[in-house]
Design a protein around this motif. Structure first.
Motif, PDB file in Angstrom:
ATOM      1  N   THR A 109      49.880  -9.028  -2.266  1.00  0.00           N
ATOM      2  CA  THR A 109      49.437 -10.205  -3.012  1.00  0.00           C
ATOM      3  C   THR A 109      48.494 -10.975  -2.096  1.00  0.00           C
ATOM      4  OG1 THR A 109      51.178 -11.713  -2.240  1.00  0.00           O
ATOM      5  CG2 THR A 109      51.694 -10.343  -4.170  1.00  0.00           C
ATOM      6  N   SER A 110      48.026 -12.114  -2.527  1.00  0.00           N
ATOM      7  CA  SER A 110      47.101 -12.896  -1.697  1.00  0.00           C
ATOM      8  C   SER A 110      47.751 -13.366  -0.392  1.00  0.00           C
ATOM      9  CB  SER A 110      46.562 -14.094  -2.471  1.00  0.00           C
ATOM     10  OG  SER A 110      47.624 -14.959  -2.836  1.00  0.00           O
ATOM     11  N   ARG A 111      49.075 -13.464  -0.355  1.00  0.00           N
ATOM     12  CA  ARG A 111      49.764 -13.943   0.842  1.00  0.00           C
ATOM     13  C   ARG A 111      50.773 -12.956   1.404  1.00  0.00           C
ATOM     14  NH1 ARG A 111      51.360 -20.111   0.414  1.00  0.00           N
ATOM     15  NH2 ARG A 111      52.639 -19.266   2.073  1.00  0.00           N
ATOM     16  N   SER A 112      50.698 -11.706   0.977  1.00  0.00           N
ATOM     17  CA  SER A 112      51.724 -10.747   1.372  1.00  0.00           C
ATOM     18  C   SER A 112      51.110  -9.381   1.679  1.00  0.00           C
ATOM     19  CB  SER A 112      52.740 -10.609   0.231  1.00  0.00           C
ATOM     20  OG  SER A 112      53.705  -9.657   0.539  1.00  0.00           O
ATOM     21  N   THR A 113      51.537  -8.805   2.802  1.00  0.00           N
ATOM     22  CA  THR A 113      51.105  -7.460   3.160  1.00  0.00           C
ATOM     23  C   THR A 113      52.333  -6.587   3.393  1.00  0.00           C
ATOM     24  OG1 THR A 113      51.003  -7.986   5.517  1.00  0.00           O
ATOM     25  CG2 THR A 113      48.943  -8.213   4.261  1.00  0.00           C
ATOM     26  N   GLY A 114      52.106  -5.309   3.366  1.00  0.00           N
ATOM     27  CA  GLY A 114      53.186  -4.368   3.612  1.00  0.00           C
ATOM     28  C   GLY A 114      52.611  -3.005   3.929  1.00  0.00           C
ATOM     29  N   TRP A 115      53.479  -2.040   4.051  1.00  0.00           N
ATOM     30  CA  TRP A 115      53.077  -0.664   4.347  1.00  0.00           C
ATOM     31  C   TRP A 115      53.706   0.242   3.310  1.00  0.00           C
ATOM     32  CZ3 TRP A 115      54.083  -4.260   7.998  1.00  0.00           C
ATOM     33  CH2 TRP A 115      53.174  -4.401   9.044  1.00  0.00           C
ATOM     34  N   ARG A 119      58.069  -4.282   3.899  1.00  0.00           N
ATOM     35  CA  ARG A 119      57.607  -5.493   4.564  1.00  0.00           C
ATOM     36  C   ARG A 119      57.916  -5.366   6.054  1.00  0.00           C
ATOM     37  NH1 ARG A 119      57.112  -9.966   1.109  1.00  0.00           N
ATOM     38  NH2 ARG A 119      56.273 -10.882   2.993  1.00  0.00           N
ATOM     39  N   MET A 120      57.375  -6.272   6.850  1.00  0.00           N
ATOM     40  CA  MET A 120      57.477  -6.192   8.305  1.00  0.00           C
ATOM     41  C   MET A 120      58.917  -6.018   8.783  1.00  0.00           C
ATOM     42  SD  MET A 120      56.136  -6.050  11.315  1.00  0.00           S
ATOM     43  CE  MET A 120      54.470  -6.691  11.440  1.00  0.00           C
ATOM     44  N   GLU A 121      59.859  -6.780   8.259  1.00  0.00           N
ATOM     45  CA  GLU A 121      61.235  -6.689   8.749  1.00  0.00           C
ATOM     46  C   GLU A 121      61.827  -5.293   8.514  1.00  0.00           C
ATOM     47  OE1 GLU A 121      61.387  -8.690   4.670  1.00  0.00           O
ATOM     48  OE2 GLU A 121      60.203  -8.932   6.486  1.00  0.00           O
ATOM     49  N   HIS A 122      61.437  -4.646   7.429  1.00  0.00           N
ATOM     50  CA  HIS A 122      61.919  -3.293   7.155  1.00  0.00           C
ATOM     51  C   HIS A 122      61.226  -2.261   8.044  1.00  0.00           C
ATOM     52  CE1 HIS A 122      62.910  -5.370   3.285  1.00  0.00           C
ATOM     53  NE2 HIS A 122      64.087  -4.903   3.684  1.00  0.00           N
ATOM     54  N   VAL A 123      59.945  -2.488   8.334  1.00  0.00           N
ATOM     55  CA  VAL A 123      59.218  -1.586   9.229  1.00  0.00           C
ATOM     56  C   VAL A 123      59.819  -1.663  10.634  1.00  0.00           C
ATOM     57  CG1 VAL A 123      56.981  -1.084  10.298  1.00  0.00           C
ATOM     58  CG2 VAL A 123      57.110  -1.634   7.861  1.00  0.00           C
ATOM     59  N   ILE A 124      60.120  -2.873  11.101  1.00  0.00           N
ATOM     60  CA  ILE A 124      60.752  -3.057  12.408  1.00  0.00           C
ATOM     61  C   ILE A 124      62.059  -2.266  12.472  1.00  0.00           C
ATOM     62  CG2 ILE A 124      61.951  -4.749  13.865  1.00  0.00           C
ATOM     63  CD1 ILE A 124      59.787  -6.792  12.936  1.00  0.00           C
ATOM     64  N   ALA A 125      62.887  -2.389  11.437  1.00  0.00           N
ATOM     65  CA  ALA A 125      64.165  -1.669  11.410  1.00  0.00           C
ATOM     66  C   ALA A 125      63.943  -0.161  11.334  1.00  0.00           C
ATOM     67  CB  ALA A 125      65.002  -2.138  10.215  1.00  0.00           C
ATOM     68  N   GLU A 126      62.942   0.274  10.626  1.00  0.00           N
ATOM     69  CA  GLU A 126      62.701   1.701  10.432  1.00  0.00           C
ATOM     70  C   GLU A 126      62.165   2.384  11.682  1.00  0.00           C
ATOM     71  OE1 GLU A 126      62.782   5.235   8.410  1.00  0.00           O
ATOM     72  OE2 GLU A 126      63.570   3.316   7.701  1.00  0.00           O
ATOM     73  N   VAL A 127      61.241   1.728  12.396  1.00  0.00           N
ATOM     74  CA  VAL A 127      60.610   2.387  13.542  1.00  0.00           C
ATOM     75  C   VAL A 127      61.215   1.978  14.879  1.00  0.00           C
ATOM     76  CG1 VAL A 127      58.443   2.716  12.303  1.00  0.00           C
ATOM     77  CG2 VAL A 127      58.707   0.724  13.777  1.00  0.00           C
ATOM     78  N   GLY A 128      61.991   0.911  14.909  1.00  0.00           N
ATOM     79  CA  GLY A 128      62.643   0.497  16.148  1.00  0.00           C
ATOM     80  C   GLY A 128      61.712  -0.146  17.150  1.00  0.00           C
ATOM     81  N   LEU A 129      60.611  -0.705  16.679  1.00  0.00           N
ATOM     82  CA  LEU A 129      59.664  -1.396  17.554  1.00  0.00           C
ATOM     83  C   LEU A 129      59.631  -2.872  17.196  1.00  0.00           C
ATOM     84  CD1 LEU A 129      56.701   1.147  17.378  1.00  0.00           C
ATOM     85  CD2 LEU A 129      58.372   0.907  19.224  1.00  0.00           C
ATOM     86  N   SER A 130      59.175  -3.694  18.129  1.00  0.00           N
ATOM     87  CA  SER A 130      59.063  -5.128  17.859  1.00  0.00           C
ATOM     88  C   SER A 130      57.832  -5.411  16.997  1.00  0.00           C
ATOM     89  CB  SER A 130      58.944  -5.906  19.169  1.00  0.00           C
ATOM     90  OG  SER A 130      57.680  -5.663  19.768  1.00  0.00           O
ATOM     91  N   LYS A 131      57.812  -6.597  16.425  1.00  0.00           N
ATOM     92  CA  LYS A 131      56.667  -7.035  15.622  1.00  0.00           C
ATOM     93  C   LYS A 131      55.395  -7.031  16.468  1.00  0.00           C
ATOM     94  CE  LYS A 131      55.080 -10.924  12.827  1.00  0.00           C
ATOM     95  NZ  LYS A 131      55.450 -12.235  12.265  1.00  0.00           N
ATOM     96  N   ALA A 132      55.503  -7.510  17.708  1.00  0.00           N
ATOM     97  CA  ALA A 132      54.334  -7.550  18.591  1.00  0.00           C
ATOM     98  C   ALA A 132      53.796  -6.146  18.866  1.00  0.00           C
ATOM     99  CB  ALA A 132      54.686  -8.245  19.904  1.00  0.00           C
ATOM    100  N   THR A 133      54.684  -5.200  19.095  1.00  0.00           N
ATOM    101  CA  THR A 133      54.251  -3.825  19.363  1.00  0.00           C
ATOM    102  C   THR A 133      53.616  -3.204  18.126  1.00  0.00           C
ATOM    103  OG1 THR A 133      55.926  -3.547  21.065  1.00  0.00           O
ATOM    104  CG2 THR A 133      55.015  -1.534  20.094  1.00  0.00           C
ATOM    105  N   ILE A 134      54.206  -3.425  16.964  1.00  0.00           N
ATOM    106  CA  ILE A 134      53.632  -2.905  15.716  1.00  0.00           C
ATOM    107  C   ILE A 134      52.237  -3.488  15.515  1.00  0.00           C
ATOM    108  CG2 ILE A 134      53.838  -2.958  13.194  1.00  0.00           C
ATOM    109  CD1 ILE A 134      56.931  -2.802  13.675  1.00  0.00           C
ATOM    110  N   ASN A 135      52.087  -4.794  15.707  1.00  0.00           N
ATOM    111  CA  ASN A 135      50.775  -5.425  15.538  1.00  0.00           C
ATOM    112  C   ASN A 135      49.756  -4.898  16.553  1.00  0.00           C
ATOM    113  OD1 ASN A 135      51.349  -6.992  13.274  1.00  0.00           O
ATOM    114  ND2 ASN A 135      52.199  -8.627  14.525  1.00  0.00           N
TER     115      ASN A 135
END
Length: 72
Positions: A47-53, A16-32
C-alpha cells in the motif's frame, strides 16, 4: 535479482518485516543492509505506507544461501 515482470509474478503471500526477521534469523538492520547492496529480495509496495516481501522470494533466497559454497 528477482524478475517482477507480468509473466513472472510470484504467487503466495506477503511477509512483513517482523515475519521476515523470524523466517531468516537476521536483524532488521542486516536485512536492510543486504537489501541496499542488492543481496536480498526486493521489497514490494503493498500500500502507500506498507511494504513486504513475497514469501516465495524469501524461500528462494534461503535456498540459495543454503546451497552456496562455504568459505572460511
Amino acid at each position: 535479482m528477482t524478475d517482477q515482470s507480468p509473466s513472472r509474478r510470484p504467487a503466495g503471500r506477503f511477509l512483513r518485516m517482523e515475519h521476515v526477521i523470524a523466517e531468516v534469523g537476521l536483524s532488521k538492520a542486516t536485512i536492510n543492509r543486504l537489501h541496499r547492496r542488492g543481496d536480498f529480495p526486493p521489497k514490494v509496495q503493498i500500500t502507500s505506507r506498507s511494504t513486504g516481501w513475497w514469501e516465495t522470494d524469501i524461500a528462494a533466497w534461503k535456498a540459495d544461501r543454503r546451497d552456496a559454497p562455504r568459505t572460511g
